[in-house]
Design an enzyme around this catalytic site. Structure first.
Site, PDB file in Angstrom:
ATOM      1  N   LYS A   1      -0.280   1.140  10.643  1.00 22.84           N
ATOM      2  CA  LYS A   1      -0.874   1.450   9.434  1.00 22.84           C
ATOM      3  C   LYS A   1      -1.483   2.916  10.070  1.00 22.84           C
ATOM      4  CE  LYS A   1      -1.588  -2.127   6.314  1.00 22.84           C
ATOM      5  NZ  LYS A   1      -0.685  -1.617   5.367  1.00 22.84           N
TER       6      LYS A   1
ATOM      7  N   ARG B   1       4.765 -10.987   2.460  1.00 19.14           N
ATOM      8  CA  ARG B   1       5.843 -11.779   2.119  1.00 19.14           C
ATOM      9  C   ARG B   1       6.429 -12.704   3.134  1.00 19.14           C
ATOM     10  NH1 ARG B   1       8.572  -6.139   0.253  1.00 19.14           N
ATOM     11  NH2 ARG B   1       6.387  -5.787   0.190  1.00 19.14           N
TER      12      ARG B   1
HETATM   13  N1  BES Z   1      -1.569  -5.677   3.014  1.00 16.43           N
HETATM   14  C1  BES Z   1      -0.656  -4.783   2.755  1.00 16.43           C
HETATM   15  C2  BES Z   1      -0.876  -4.338   1.014  1.00 16.43           C
HETATM   16  C3  BES Z   1      -1.937  -3.464   0.728  1.00 16.43           C
HETATM   17  C4  BES Z   1      -2.057  -2.170   1.117  1.00 16.43           C
HETATM   18  C5  BES Z   1      -3.210  -4.053   0.299  1.00 16.43           C
HETATM   19  C6  BES Z   1      -3.367  -1.505   0.577  1.00 16.43           C
HETATM   20  C7  BES Z   1      -4.199  -3.417  -0.143  1.00 16.43           C
HETATM   21  C8  BES Z   1      -4.271  -2.070  -0.012  1.00 16.43           C
HETATM   22  C9  BES Z   1       0.701  -5.112   2.781  1.00 16.43           C
HETATM   23  O1  BES Z   1       0.664  -5.884   3.802  1.00 16.43           O
HETATM   24  C10 BES Z   1       1.397  -3.810   3.197  1.00 16.43           C
HETATM   25  O2  BES Z   1       1.140  -3.331   4.082  1.00 16.43           O
HETATM   26  N2  BES Z   1       2.593  -3.552   2.112  1.00 16.43           N
HETATM   27  C11 BES Z   1       3.097  -2.616   2.462  1.00 16.43           C
HETATM   28  C12 BES Z   1       4.539  -2.745   1.982  1.00 16.43           C
HETATM   29  C13 BES Z   1       5.670  -1.880   2.410  1.00 16.43           C
HETATM   30  C14 BES Z   1       5.727  -1.631   3.833  1.00 16.43           C
HETATM   31  C15 BES Z   1       6.860  -2.063   1.788  1.00 16.43           C
HETATM   32  C16 BES Z   1       2.676  -1.357   1.514  1.00 16.43           C
HETATM   33  O3  BES Z   1       2.082  -1.682   0.151  1.00 16.43           O
HETATM   34  O4  BES Z   1       2.670  -0.195   1.869  1.00 16.43           O
HETATM   35 MN    MN Z   2       1.234  -5.065   5.779  1.00 15.70          MN
END
Ligand code: BES
Ligand code: MN
Ligand code: ZN
Length: 497
Positions: free
Chosen positions: A269, A345
């Site tokens: 991230k 997921r």
């Molecule tokens: N935990 C995150 C989702 C999230 C992002 C929750 C921001 C709250 C605030 C999840 O694991 C994630 O990183 N999802 C990605 C998925 C993508 C790589 C398809 C996302 O939403 O960017």
């Molecule tokens: Mn994630």
């Protein structure tokens, strides 16, 4: 915080701060308060244009009088009195008492409410609005201590005692969820999570099974374990069970995403992706734990409830998943991990397979699953995906009744093309557009069509940067109330009838 009922009349109630609800267009008799304070309160309220409209709040401070503070709140049109607006109004009033340690009395004209409902609303709103998470403070300011406050709901009959227990059950569940979400990841590790579950089970008469890495390997949970493999901390799969005293005619499973930290993995991230907030990535499981705490105390009849958390962290070391790895989930399906940041997921896949093996009547999962859901619905409203219209109706109704935002979204089948893989049965990540929908479609592969299932994406609602009604900023505890309402609804009704 101590919340109790007082059956003394308003005039004879003893305490320092009085909160009085007034309906629009009704001028209450304030004679005794005027005598007590030597102030013409009716005039003062008129001068300040207080009419009793919902949301109006006026207060008066006194020195050397019986009362330290009088707070008047508008309750709106008595013909439209709603429990959720009562909660909001009580919340804005009690927030004015934050710095005080005096005893607080709350009075509303009961004849316009279902008394038990109103007591529960007032107690819940007051307690949650004033609750402060002090666990990581080494010194406290005055009024910050949660147990320093005492609130009495005035003028209600002793028969409403059961309401106090309900307030305690639900609020302690929400507070637990909030604390779990706000816990930093060096404190709430997967192992600590299992310890907390153990304590919870002991205190609330629940059964607990914790599967460690070996057990999960034996069950073939290759998707879940792949996420955990880049961390120095082992995964812990937590399974709590509530059983009613007599045999249940309904069995449900609540599953929560339990990433105690989500760095993104090798798809780290970066930039504005809020890596420092990713302690809240176990918010789905926090709601499930909070619901377990509440349900363990409420002990509804006729329903057996399973609570499942595949806890782990998504980190990077030499053993971490490479983007491009292919893993096999416990139902035999293969997944190409084209993005290590779509880890939730993967953990839920194996948790849902495990849940379906329990052959339940319904499965609900909650997860901080996608940033895309936040883009779609913002931070007031969670997304709901389900393969069952009745379940959609039940959950939406439950959410409305407890003032939690929830909106049904489509399980649009053609978007499954987005997660087709050249090499494996599927990829874990599809295109950017409709990202919350493809995530839900991915989950559906692990539960099938035969079990009524709902997925609630709480990525937006898990945390709030500002105060919202009776929810102070920070971890919201979103989901506990809707889950408890949905689980307990018919069994409580049956118990009462
Ligand atoms: N935990 C995150 C989702 C999230 C992002 C929750 C921001 C709250 C605030 C999840 O694991 C994630 O990183 N999802 C990605 C998925 C993508 C790589 C398809 C996302 O939403 O960017
Ligand atoms: Mn994630
Ligand atoms: Zn995540």
């Amino acid at each position: 915080m101590n919340i109790s009922l007082s059956n003394s009349s308003l005039n004879s109630w003893e305490g320092e701060i009085l909160i009085i609800g007034i309906f629009e267009g009704k001028s209450p008799n304030l004679n005794f308060l005027e005598k007590e304070t030597g102030t013409n309160l009716s005039n003062a309220l008129n001068n300040q244009k207080f009419t009793g409209k919902t949301g109006e709040v006026k207060y008066f401070n006194f020195f050397h009088h019986k009362y330290e503070k009088l707070i008047f709140i508008g309750l709106g049109d008595p013909k439209k009195s709603s429990i959720n607006s009562l909660k909001r109004n009580i919340s804005s009033a009690v927030k004015l008492t934050k710095k005080s340690t005096g005893k607080i009395g709350i009075y509303v004209p009961w004849e316009n409410y279902d008394q038990d409902q109103a007591i529960e609303a007032i107690g819940e709103s007051a307690r949650l609005s004033l609750y402060k998470d002090n666990r990581f403070k080494s010194c406290l300011e005055e009024g910050d201590e949660n147990n320093s406050k005492s609130i009495q709901i005035i003028c209600c009959s002793e028969t409403s005692k059961v309401c106090i227990n309900k307030i305690e059950a639900v609020c302690s569940g929400i507070e637990m969820a909030r604390e779990l979400v706000a816990s930093p990841p060096n404190y709430l590790t997967p192992n600590e999570y299992a310890n907390i579950a153990k304590q919870l089970a002991k205190e609330n008469n629940l059964k607990l099974k914790v599967l460690d890495k070996k057990d999960c390997q034996n069950l073939g949970m290759g998707a879940y374990l792949a996420v955990a493999q880049g961390s120095d901390l082992d995964a812990k799969f937590i399974h709590l069970t509530y059983k009613p005293s007599e045999s249940a005619n309904r069995r449900v499973v609540l599953v929560g995403k339990g990433l105690t930290f989500d760095s993104g993995g090798y798809n780290l991230k970066v930039g504005a992706s809020q890596i420092e907030m990713m302690k809240f990535d176990m918010g789905g499981s926090a709601a499930v734990m909070g619901a377990a705490k509440a349900i363990g105390q409420l002990r509804p009849e006729n329903v057996e409830v399973h609570f499942i958390i595949a806890a782990c962290e998504n980190m990077i070391n030499g053993s971490a998943v490479h983007p491009g790895d292919i893993v096999t989930a416990s139902n035999g399906k293969t997944i190409e991990i084209n993005n290590t940041d779509a880890e939730g997921r993967l953990t839920l896949a194996d948790a849902l397979v495990y849940a379906s093996k329990l052959e339940p009547d319904a499965v609900i999962d909650l997860a901080t699953l996608t940033g895309a859901c936040v883009i779609a619905l913002g931070d007031d409203i969670a997304g709901l995906w389900t393969n069952n219209d009745l379940l959609a109706e039940e959950l939406t109704t439950a959410a409305i009744s407890v003032d939690e935002g929830l909106w049904r979204m489509p399980l649009h089948d053609p978007y499954k093309d987005g997660i087709k893989s050249m090499f494996a049965d599927m990829k874990n990540t599809g295109p950017r557009g409709g990202g919350a929908i493809t995530a839900a479609l991915f989950l559906k592969e692990f539960i099938g069509d035969s079990i009524p299932w709902a997925h609630i994406d709480i990525a937006g609602t898990v945390w709030s940067d500002k105060d919202k009604n009776s929810t102070p900023s920070g971890a919201t505890g979103y989901g506990v109330k809707t889950l408890v309402k949905w689980v307990c609804n018919d069994s409580l009704q049956q118990a009462q009838s």
